[in-house]
Motif scaffolding. Sequence first.
Motif, PDB file in Angstrom:
ATOM      1  N   ASP A  29       2.126  11.833 -12.563  1.00  0.00           N
ATOM      2  CA  ASP A  29       2.399  13.271 -12.570  1.00  0.00           C
ATOM      3  C   ASP A  29       3.798  13.587 -13.084  1.00  0.00           C
ATOM      4  OD1 ASP A  29      -0.102  13.910 -11.614  1.00  0.00           O
ATOM      5  OD2 ASP A  29       0.505  13.906  -9.511  1.00  0.00           O
ATOM      6  N   TYR A  30       4.715  12.629 -12.888  1.00  0.00           N
ATOM      7  CA  TYR A  30       6.095  12.849 -13.323  1.00  0.00           C
ATOM      8  C   TYR A  30       6.186  12.893 -14.841  1.00  0.00           C
ATOM      9  CZ  TYR A  30      11.168  12.152 -13.511  1.00  0.00           C
ATOM     10  OH  TYR A  30      12.511  12.285 -13.758  1.00  0.00           O
ATOM     11  N   GLY A  31       5.364  12.079 -15.501  1.00  0.00           N
ATOM     12  CA  GLY A  31       5.309  12.104 -16.961  1.00  0.00           C
ATOM     13  C   GLY A  31       6.426  11.364 -17.645  1.00  0.00           C
ATOM     14  N   TYR A  32       7.155  10.545 -16.891  1.00  0.00           N
ATOM     15  CA  TYR A  32       8.260   9.783 -17.490  1.00  0.00           C
ATOM     16  C   TYR A  32       8.136   8.341 -17.021  1.00  0.00           C
ATOM     17  CZ  TYR A  32      12.963   8.605 -19.067  1.00  0.00           C
ATOM     18  OH  TYR A  32      14.032   8.035 -19.710  1.00  0.00           O
ATOM     19  N   ALA A  33       8.153   7.407 -17.959  1.00  0.00           N
ATOM     20  CA  ALA A  33       7.920   5.995 -17.638  1.00  0.00           C
ATOM     21  C   ALA A  33       9.167   5.352 -17.045  1.00  0.00           C
ATOM     22  CB  ALA A  33       7.473   5.235 -18.891  1.00  0.00           C
ATOM     23  N   ASP A  34       9.266   5.357 -15.724  1.00  0.00           N
ATOM     24  CA  ASP A  34      10.334   4.629 -15.045  1.00  0.00           C
ATOM     25  C   ASP A  34       9.846   4.223 -13.657  1.00  0.00           C
ATOM     26  OD1 ASP A  34      10.482   6.794 -13.365  1.00  0.00           O
ATOM     27  OD2 ASP A  34      12.470   7.436 -13.997  1.00  0.00           O
ATOM     28  N   MET A  35      10.675   3.475 -12.947  1.00  0.00           N
ATOM     29  CA  MET A  35      10.315   2.975 -11.623  1.00  0.00           C
ATOM     30  C   MET A  35      11.230   3.547 -10.552  1.00  0.00           C
ATOM     31  SD  MET A  35       9.469  -1.013 -12.624  1.00  0.00           S
ATOM     32  CE  MET A  35       8.944  -1.427 -10.962  1.00  0.00           C
ATOM     33  N   GLU A  36      11.710   4.752 -10.780  1.00  0.00           N
ATOM     34  CA  GLU A  36      12.646   5.385  -9.866  1.00  0.00           C
ATOM     35  C   GLU A  36      12.061   5.523  -8.463  1.00  0.00           C
ATOM     36  OE1 GLU A  36      16.028   7.031  -8.336  1.00  0.00           O
ATOM     37  OE2 GLU A  36      15.720   6.029 -10.257  1.00  0.00           O
ATOM     38  N   THR A  37      10.760   5.781  -8.379  1.00  0.00           N
ATOM     39  CA  THR A  37      10.126   5.944  -7.069  1.00  0.00           C
ATOM     40  C   THR A  37      10.283   4.688  -6.223  1.00  0.00           C
ATOM     41  OG1 THR A  37       8.493   7.498  -7.942  1.00  0.00           O
ATOM     42  CG2 THR A  37       7.952   6.400  -5.872  1.00  0.00           C
ATOM     43  N   LEU A  38      10.053   3.532  -6.836  1.00  0.00           N
ATOM     44  CA  LEU A  38      10.191   2.268  -6.103  1.00  0.00           C
ATOM     45  C   LEU A  38      11.609   2.065  -5.609  1.00  0.00           C
ATOM     46  CD1 LEU A  38       9.304  -0.572  -5.175  1.00  0.00           C
ATOM     47  CD2 LEU A  38       9.744  -1.365  -7.508  1.00  0.00           C
ATOM     48  N   PHE A  39      12.581   2.296  -6.470  1.00  0.00           N
ATOM     49  CA  PHE A  39      13.961   1.975  -6.126  1.00  0.00           C
ATOM     50  C   PHE A  39      14.628   3.039  -5.257  1.00  0.00           C
ATOM     51  CE2 PHE A  39      13.337  -0.265 -10.284  1.00  0.00           C
ATOM     52  CZ  PHE A  39      13.231  -1.531  -9.722  1.00  0.00           C
ATOM     53  N   SER A  40      14.111   4.254  -5.259  1.00  0.00           N
ATOM     54  CA  SER A  40      14.691   5.298  -4.405  1.00  0.00           C
ATOM     55  C   SER A  40      14.058   5.328  -3.023  1.00  0.00           C
ATOM     56  CB  SER A  40      14.560   6.666  -5.075  1.00  0.00           C
ATOM     57  OG  SER A  40      13.189   6.991  -5.279  1.00  0.00           O
ATOM     58  N   THR A  84       0.831  -1.204   0.000  1.00  0.00           N
ATOM     59  CA  THR A  84       0.000   0.000   0.000  1.00  0.00           C
ATOM     60  C   THR A  84       0.865   1.253   0.000  1.00  0.00           C
ATOM     61  OG1 THR A  84      -1.766  -1.150   1.201  1.00  0.00           O
ATOM     62  CG2 THR A  84      -1.811   1.257   1.221  1.00  0.00           C
ATOM     63  N   GLY A  85       1.905   1.244   0.849  1.00  0.00           N
ATOM     64  CA  GLY A  85       2.791   2.404   0.915  1.00  0.00           C
ATOM     65  C   GLY A  85       3.496   2.674  -0.404  1.00  0.00           C
ATOM     66  N   ILE A  86       4.062   1.625  -1.002  1.00  0.00           N
ATOM     67  CA  ILE A  86       4.751   1.787  -2.283  1.00  0.00           C
ATOM     68  C   ILE A  86       3.765   2.181  -3.373  1.00  0.00           C
ATOM     69  CG2 ILE A  86       5.962   0.540  -4.114  1.00  0.00           C
ATOM     70  CD1 ILE A  86       7.765   1.293  -1.829  1.00  0.00           C
ATOM     71  N   GLY A  87       2.567   1.580  -3.347  1.00  0.00           N
ATOM     72  CA  GLY A  87       1.550   1.911  -4.345  1.00  0.00           C
ATOM     73  C   GLY A  87       1.127   3.374  -4.269  1.00  0.00           C
ATOM     74  N   LEU A  88       0.931   3.878  -3.055  1.00  0.00           N
ATOM     75  CA  LEU A  88       0.562   5.288  -2.889  1.00  0.00           C
ATOM     76  C   LEU A  88       1.677   6.205  -3.373  1.00  0.00           C
ATOM     77  CD1 LEU A  88      -1.124   5.162   0.645  1.00  0.00           C
ATOM     78  CD2 LEU A  88      -2.257   5.558  -1.550  1.00  0.00           C
ATOM     79  N   LEU A  89       2.912   5.839  -3.061  1.00  0.00           N
ATOM     80  CA  LEU A  89       4.047   6.667  -3.482  1.00  0.00           C
ATOM     81  C   LEU A  89       4.195   6.686  -4.996  1.00  0.00           C
ATOM     82  CD1 LEU A  89       6.669   5.597  -0.775  1.00  0.00           C
ATOM     83  CD2 LEU A  89       5.643   7.857  -1.012  1.00  0.00           C
ATOM     84  N   MET A  90       3.932   5.556  -5.648  1.00  0.00           N
ATOM     85  CA  MET A  90       4.147   5.472  -7.094  1.00  0.00           C
ATOM     86  C   MET A  90       2.995   6.027  -7.915  1.00  0.00           C
ATOM     87  SD  MET A  90       6.251   2.062  -8.127  1.00  0.00           S
ATOM     88  CE  MET A  90       6.322   2.736  -9.784  1.00  0.00           C
ATOM     89  N   TRP A  91       1.770   5.917  -7.377  1.00  0.00           N
ATOM     90  CA  TRP A  91       0.620   6.216  -8.224  1.00  0.00           C
ATOM     91  C   TRP A  91      -0.288   7.346  -7.719  1.00  0.00           C
ATOM     92  CZ3 TRP A  91       1.181   3.871 -12.714  1.00  0.00           C
ATOM     93  CH2 TRP A  91       1.869   2.656 -12.762  1.00  0.00           C
ATOM     94  N   VAL A  92      -0.168   7.706  -6.429  1.00  0.00           N
ATOM     95  CA  VAL A  92      -1.142   8.644  -5.856  1.00  0.00           C
ATOM     96  C   VAL A  92      -0.518   9.975  -5.447  1.00  0.00           C
ATOM     97  CG1 VAL A  92      -2.848   8.999  -4.024  1.00  0.00           C
ATOM     98  CG2 VAL A  92      -2.593   6.726  -5.068  1.00  0.00           C
ATOM     99  N   PHE A  93       0.494   9.919  -4.578  1.00  0.00           N
ATOM    100  CA  PHE A  93       1.068  11.156  -4.057  1.00  0.00           C
ATOM    101  C   PHE A  93       1.690  11.959  -5.200  1.00  0.00           C
ATOM    102  CE2 PHE A  93       1.832   8.784   0.172  1.00  0.00           C
ATOM    103  CZ  PHE A  93       0.507   8.981   0.513  1.00  0.00           C
ATOM    104  N   PRO A  94       1.285  13.215  -5.381  1.00  0.00           N
ATOM    105  CA  PRO A  94       1.746  13.994  -6.548  1.00  0.00           C
ATOM    106  C   PRO A  94       3.254  14.233  -6.583  1.00  0.00           C
ATOM    107  CG  PRO A  94       0.559  15.385  -4.979  1.00  0.00           C
ATOM    108  CD  PRO A  94       0.333  13.971  -4.552  1.00  0.00           C
ATOM    109  N   GLU A  95       3.896  14.275  -5.407  1.00  0.00           N
ATOM    110  CA  GLU A  95       5.342  14.542  -5.385  1.00  0.00           C
ATOM    111  C   GLU A  95       6.149  13.390  -5.969  1.00  0.00           C
ATOM    112  OE1 GLU A  95       3.369  14.700  -2.792  1.00  0.00           O
ATOM    113  OE2 GLU A  95       3.262  16.841  -2.280  1.00  0.00           O
ATOM    114  N   THR A  96       5.604  12.169  -5.905  1.00  0.00           N
ATOM    115  CA  THR A  96       6.360  10.995  -6.352  1.00  0.00           C
ATOM    116  C   THR A  96       5.618  10.169  -7.398  1.00  0.00           C
ATOM    117  OG1 THR A  96       5.443   9.720  -4.490  1.00  0.00           O
ATOM    118  CG2 THR A  96       7.586  10.787  -4.150  1.00  0.00           C
ATOM    119  N   SER A  97       4.422  10.569  -7.770  1.00  0.00           N
ATOM    120  CA  SER A  97       3.598   9.773  -8.682  1.00  0.00           C
ATOM    121  C   SER A  97       4.202   9.705 -10.088  1.00  0.00           C
ATOM    122  CB  SER A  97       2.188  10.374  -8.766  1.00  0.00           C
ATOM    123  OG  SER A  97       1.430   9.731  -9.767  1.00  0.00           O
ATOM    124  N   VAL A  98       4.216   8.497 -10.644  1.00  0.00           N
ATOM    125  CA  VAL A  98       4.674   8.302 -12.021  1.00  0.00           C
ATOM    126  C   VAL A  98       3.763   9.040 -12.993  1.00  0.00           C
ATOM    127  CG1 VAL A  98       5.024   6.570 -13.828  1.00  0.00           C
ATOM    128  CG2 VAL A  98       5.723   6.079 -11.487  1.00  0.00           C
TER     129      VAL A  98
END
Length: 241
Positions: free
Chosen positions: A43-54, A27-41
Amino acid sequence: MWTVFSKEVNSFLNSLIAYVVIAVFLTGIGLLMWVFPETSVLDYGYADMETLFSLGPYVLMFLIPAITMRLFAEEKKGGTLELLLTRPLSEVQIIAGKYLAGLFLVVFTLLPTALYYFSISSLGNPTGNLDTAGILGSYVGLVLLGAAFTSIGLMASSLSENQIIAFILAVFLCFFLFTGFTSIAAINVWGSYSLFLEQLGMLTHYNSLSKGLLDSRDIVYFLSVIFIFLLITRLKLNQRI
């Protein structure tokens, strides 16, 4: 060893805490990757998984100690550790069985995140426009980091019969070894030793693997950390005999 492994895995999966820990992580990783605007893929507009790995390592700092805190602490508190040590099992087999069980649960928790790869791949323009090699390298780094955290958590669990103390100690050690040396090296007093201090920490080696570069030095570093903490665990068990 496999008897100990299966016992620990079954014990964990038959408890409520297993599903709570896994659900919190995903849930935490999912929210960070898809929901929270500061880290959402999205909103970022670039297809990568940097949020998960950082951000994943910081979530694992709490997830893995929650998994490992009971491995030895529960045995010690219940008085079953001495009974286990009298079985026809060597200390190495006991430690290896518990360690592999913890590592299996960590990998089991990470597996659902593979869905993010396919989701982001389908969102790419063109479809599939992803750095697959870099992502695979990052997953190797994340698994090695999880393996190192597991060895730290197992060692912390062997030091105390109190699971909360084992959890707090493991979180502190994971955090310090991951970012502590880098922070210390940033202090402008070490001169030419700054690089050496930075390389003692996990962050430098993890960042290197996250670039998709499977350098043998980084792999040997993580294997060495795992070996050292498992050795400390064995020395601690020796004191009880």
